[in-house]
Write a protein that holds these residues in place. Structure first.
Motif, short mmCIF file in Angstrom:
data_model
loop_
_atom_site.label_atom_id
_atom_site.label_comp_id
_atom_site.label_asym_id
_atom_site.label_seq_id
_atom_site.Cartn_x
_atom_site.Cartn_y
_atom_site.Cartn_z
N ASN A 54 0.86 -1.18 0.00
CA ASN A 54 0.00 0.00 0.00
C ASN A 54 0.89 1.23 0.00
O ASN A 54 1.93 1.26 0.66
CB ASN A 54 -0.92 0.01 1.21
CG ASN A 54 -1.97 -1.08 1.15
OD1 ASN A 54 -2.28 -1.59 0.08
ND2 ASN A 54 -2.50 -1.44 2.29
N TYR A 55 0.47 2.25 -0.75
CA TYR A 55 1.26 3.46 -0.89
C TYR A 55 0.33 4.65 -0.82
O TYR A 55 -0.68 4.70 -1.51
CB TYR A 55 1.99 3.42 -2.24
CG TYR A 55 2.86 4.61 -2.52
CD1 TYR A 55 4.05 4.79 -1.84
CD2 TYR A 55 2.50 5.54 -3.48
CE1 TYR A 55 4.87 5.87 -2.11
CE2 TYR A 55 3.31 6.63 -3.76
CZ TYR A 55 4.49 6.79 -3.06
OH TYR A 55 5.30 7.86 -3.33
N LYS A 56 0.67 5.57 0.05
CA LYS A 56 -0.17 6.75 0.26
C LYS A 56 -1.58 6.34 0.65
O LYS A 56 -1.80 5.28 1.20
CB LYS A 56 -0.15 7.66 -0.96
CG LYS A 56 1.25 8.09 -1.38
CD LYS A 56 1.53 9.48 -1.04
CE LYS A 56 2.96 9.81 -1.45
NZ LYS A 56 3.25 11.16 -1.28
N ARG A 57 -2.57 7.17 0.33
CA ARG A 57 -3.92 6.93 0.82
C ARG A 57 -4.68 5.88 0.01
O ARG A 57 -5.32 5.00 0.56
CB ARG A 57 -4.71 8.24 0.81
CG ARG A 57 -6.10 8.08 1.40
CD ARG A 57 -6.81 9.38 1.52
NE ARG A 57 -6.12 10.20 2.53
CZ ARG A 57 -6.29 11.49 2.66
NH1 ARG A 57 -7.11 12.12 1.86
NH2 ARG A 57 -5.66 12.17 3.57
N ALA A 59 -3.42 4.11 -3.01
CA ALA A 59 -2.59 3.61 -4.11
C ALA A 59 -1.80 2.39 -3.67
O ALA A 59 -1.67 2.08 -2.49
CB ALA A 59 -1.64 4.71 -4.59
N LEU A 61 2.06 0.44 -4.57
CA LEU A 61 3.37 0.63 -5.16
C LEU A 61 3.95 -0.74 -5.44
O LEU A 61 4.00 -1.59 -4.56
CB LEU A 61 4.29 1.41 -4.21
CG LEU A 61 5.66 1.77 -4.78
CD1 LEU A 61 5.52 2.77 -5.93
CD2 LEU A 61 6.55 2.36 -3.70
N PRO A 87 10.10 6.86 -5.47
CA PRO A 87 10.18 5.57 -4.79
C PRO A 87 10.67 4.44 -5.68
O PRO A 87 10.94 3.34 -5.22
CB PRO A 87 8.73 5.32 -4.35
CG PRO A 87 7.89 6.14 -5.24
CD PRO A 87 8.73 7.33 -5.63
N CYS A 91 2.96 2.90 -9.63
CA CYS A 91 1.84 3.30 -8.78
C CYS A 91 0.55 2.90 -9.49
O CYS A 91 0.37 3.21 -10.67
CB CYS A 91 1.88 4.80 -8.55
SG CYS A 91 0.60 5.40 -7.44
N GLN A 93 -3.94 2.02 -8.73
CA GLN A 93 -5.07 2.23 -7.83
C GLN A 93 -5.16 1.07 -6.84
O GLN A 93 -5.06 -0.09 -7.23
CB GLN A 93 -6.37 2.30 -8.60
CG GLN A 93 -6.50 3.47 -9.51
CD GLN A 93 -7.78 3.39 -10.33
OE1 GLN A 93 -8.58 2.47 -10.19
NE2 GLN A 93 -7.96 4.36 -11.21
N ARG A 94 -5.34 1.40 -5.57
CA ARG A 94 -5.44 0.36 -4.55
C ARG A 94 -6.66 -0.53 -4.79
O ARG A 94 -6.66 -1.71 -4.45
CB ARG A 94 -5.52 0.96 -3.15
CG ARG A 94 -5.37 -0.11 -2.08
CD ARG A 94 -5.32 0.43 -0.70
NE ARG A 94 -4.16 1.28 -0.51
CZ ARG A 94 -3.91 1.95 0.60
NH1 ARG A 94 -4.73 1.87 1.62
NH2 ARG A 94 -2.85 2.71 0.70
N LYS A 116 4.82 -4.58 4.02
CA LYS A 116 6.06 -3.89 4.38
C LYS A 116 7.24 -4.83 4.54
O LYS A 116 8.37 -4.44 4.32
CB LYS A 116 5.87 -3.09 5.68
CG LYS A 116 4.93 -1.94 5.54
CD LYS A 116 5.59 -0.80 4.84
CE LYS A 116 4.68 0.42 4.83
NZ LYS A 116 5.16 1.47 3.98
#
Length: 154
Positions: A54-57, A59, A61, A87, A91, A93-94, A116
């Motif tokens: 998960n990346y940012k709100r 998204a 990665l 990074p 990127c 969409q989540r 992570k």
């Protein structure tokens, strides 16, 4: 959405499900999925290792073997991915996470890690004061070096 017609344009396969929904009738998941966009083809023989997190709100990665001549790169592009130089990853969409994982795992030679724990460790500079005798009583010169962030926390 078609701006000139001021309405949604749907494929012919969706006509039945859309008509049912407008009439207030129940639409099954199978009917909805029957006209959903198909997954892009998986890579074949990519022999890559990728990490999805998960990346940012809202998204995802995807990092790892995903650049240059990698066979995974066009797959990520077909899924709507955008390259982020900072990074160093793609990127997406989540909301597409399940689709991304399914397509990446479609190639048996691609190792997919999630979360992570599979991420690369970040390097940071460490600074230690060392005097001419080699002990660190803070009365000497400054030495710096790289150390893993994980080691620095211990």
């Amino acid at each position: 959405w078609d701006k000139t017609r001021k309405g949604w344009l749907l494929p012919a396969a969706a006509r039945s499900a859309a008509s049912k929904a407008i009439k207030g009738e129940e639409v099954t998941a199978a009917e909805v999925l029957s006209f959903a966009a198909p997954d892009p083809p998986s890579s074949v023989g990519a022999h890559a290792s990728v990490h999805v997190e998960n990346y940012k709100r809202a998204a995802l990665l995807v990092t790892g073997d995903v650049t240059g001549d990698s066979l995974v790169k066009p797959v990520l592009q077909a899924l709507g991915g955008t390259w982020l130089r900072g990074p160093g990853g793609w990127c997406l969409q989540r909301s597409k996470k399940e689709q991304v994982l399914r397509v990446l795992r479609g190639d048996e030679t691609v190792e997919v890690r999630e979360g992570k724990e599979g991420a690369k460790k970040k390097k940071r500079k460490s600074v230690e004061l060392v005097d001419d005798l080699g002990d660190s009583d803070g009365l000497g010169s400054v030495q710096s070096g790289d150390e893993d962030e994980e080691d620095a926390e211990e």
